[in-house]
Scaffold this active site. Sequence first.
Site, PDB file in Angstrom:
ATOM      1  N   CYS A 108      -6.050  11.456 -10.637  1.00  0.00           N
ATOM      2  CA  CYS A 108      -6.997  10.383 -10.319  1.00  0.00           C
ATOM      3  C   CYS A 108      -8.130  10.988  -9.483  1.00  0.00           C
ATOM      4  CB  CYS A 108      -6.293   9.262  -9.576  1.00  0.00           C
ATOM      5  SG  CYS A 108      -4.978   8.490 -10.566  1.00  0.00           S
ATOM      6  N   CYS A 320      -2.946   8.863   1.013  1.00  0.00           N
ATOM      7  CA  CYS A 320      -2.167   9.589   0.027  1.00  0.00           C
ATOM      8  C   CYS A 320      -2.600  11.052  -0.163  1.00  0.00           C
ATOM      9  CB  CYS A 320      -2.355   8.826  -1.288  1.00  0.00           C
ATOM     10  SG  CYS A 320      -1.368   9.381  -2.631  1.00  0.00           S
TER      11      CYS A 320
HETATM   12  N1  SAH Z   1       0.893   6.992  -8.177  1.00  0.00           N
HETATM   13  C1  SAH Z   1       1.088   5.668  -7.662  1.00  0.00           C
HETATM   14  C2  SAH Z   1       1.517   5.624  -6.200  1.00  0.00           C
HETATM   15  C3  SAH Z   1       0.769   6.515  -5.224  1.00  0.00           C
HETATM   16  S1  SAH Z   1      -0.867   6.075  -4.715  1.00  0.00           S
HETATM   17  C4  SAH Z   1      -0.153   4.829  -7.859  1.00  0.00           C
HETATM   18  O1  SAH Z   1      -1.195   5.397  -8.146  1.00  0.00           O
HETATM   19  O2  SAH Z   1      -0.074   3.600  -7.758  1.00  0.00           O
HETATM   20  C5  SAH Z   1      -0.778   4.528  -3.903  1.00  0.00           C
HETATM   21  C6  SAH Z   1      -2.113   3.807  -3.862  1.00  0.00           C
HETATM   22  O3  SAH Z   1      -3.030   4.476  -2.979  1.00  0.00           O
HETATM   23  C7  SAH Z   1      -2.786   3.744  -5.218  1.00  0.00           C
HETATM   24  O4  SAH Z   1      -3.260   2.462  -5.470  1.00  0.00           O
HETATM   25  C8  SAH Z   1      -3.920   4.730  -5.057  1.00  0.00           C
HETATM   26  O5  SAH Z   1      -4.963   4.435  -5.925  1.00  0.00           O
HETATM   27  C9  SAH Z   1      -4.301   4.542  -3.604  1.00  0.00           C
HETATM   28  N2  SAH Z   1      -5.101   5.629  -3.019  1.00  0.00           N
HETATM   29  C10 SAH Z   1      -5.064   6.943  -3.349  1.00  0.00           C
HETATM   30  N3  SAH Z   1      -5.949   7.639  -2.597  1.00  0.00           N
HETATM   31  C11 SAH Z   1      -6.542   6.743  -1.766  1.00  0.00           C
HETATM   32  C12 SAH Z   1      -7.529   6.842  -0.743  1.00  0.00           C
HETATM   33  N4  SAH Z   1      -8.067   8.013  -0.426  1.00  0.00           N
HETATM   34  N5  SAH Z   1      -7.907   5.703  -0.091  1.00  0.00           N
HETATM   35  C13 SAH Z   1      -7.332   4.518  -0.393  1.00  0.00           C
HETATM   36  N6  SAH Z   1      -6.374   4.363  -1.335  1.00  0.00           N
HETATM   37  C14 SAH Z   1      -5.990   5.463  -2.029  1.00  0.00           C
END
Ligand code: SAH
Length: 339
Positions: A108, A320
């Site tokens: 992502c 994360c």
């Molecule tokens: N892989 C799973 C779980 C891990 S991430 C998923 O994507 O749902 C958990 C959440 O944190 C996800 O919605 C992701 O998009 C979000 N996230 C990731 N990096 C982030 C950031 N820098 N700031 C805010 N949310 C973030």
Amino acid sequence: MDLNLLDRSLAARGEPPYRARQVWEWAARGAGSYEEMTNIPAALRAELEREVPLSSLAVEREDRSRDGTRKALLRTADDRPVEAVLMTYLDGRRSVCVSSQSGCPLTCAFCATGAMRFGRNLTASEILDQVLHFKRSDKVDHVVFMGMGEPMMNVDAVIAACERLPSVGVAASRTTVSTVGWVPGIERLTADGPPVRLALSLHAADPALRSELMPVNDRYPLSEVLEACRAWREARGKRVFVEYVMLAGVNDRYEQAVALAEALVPREAFKVNLIPYNPTGAGFEGSSRSAIDAFAAALRVHRVPVTVRLTRGRDIDAACGQLAGAVASRSDGAPAPAG
Ligand code: SAH
């Protein structure tokens, strides 16, 4: 604690089957040593102490935020980094955010974990040990699978961990598994999982934009993912929480809120949670507070239930993948996320 190793050690000694349960019950209550396990014979305790470490994870470092958030960087026995965060809220809730994988194979665009190298799936014991790390010194009543990794790509271990969480004091109704929309995992959780909550990272209703932000959208397009979410709602009678990270100028326009509302049918199957973005140096900026409020208002006009997530632990890089990413990049020379 490595529960397979515990079973093997007890079996090798000809111990009765209930021993494993006794040891687990102590661990689950947050015991900090074998010494505390007073219903286990002292000689056996000494042997387990040598053979079965109390945790499958070593603590590499721990930071505490001004808002009380605690973030731990842990290591598996084979030296993989694992992050876990304890978030505390004014209403007394204490929620542990756990990782299901070391690193993540998905990429992502906005996520710090996606930028680091994928390690491997974590075992159920390694997932539980993240919760127990905090349980030893704090109360824990909620768990969210929102740390490193994609839980639905490691669904067996995630289900096994969820099944043991009630004995740690976390009811299934207070456990949330978050997914990018990995359809086979959602289907498996729907069929076999305990009564946990499901969250979907959606981030854009438009297919081209969603694929840009989340390449997994090419493999499992949103229409199929939402179909799996509707099947979850049918089978479980519970809403799916939709996570939507607010990225300035990328996915926060009025028309994009309308498109999101149009995708979320039937209304009662979904609830949107808008997430303020925690910048990671990936080239995105978070939407302003007023842009987030306007987006929420547009959703409400379209009768979509919506909340805005509280941000915790910004000063300790609690988003994360941020902490493990920074440590990993220091050791392999890749650029460190700015966080
Ligand atoms: N892989 C799973 C779980 C891990 S991430 C998923 O994507 O749902 C958990 C959440 O944190 C996800 O919605 C992701 O998009 C979000 N996230 C990731 N990096 C982030 C950031 N820098 N700031 C805010 N949310 C973030």
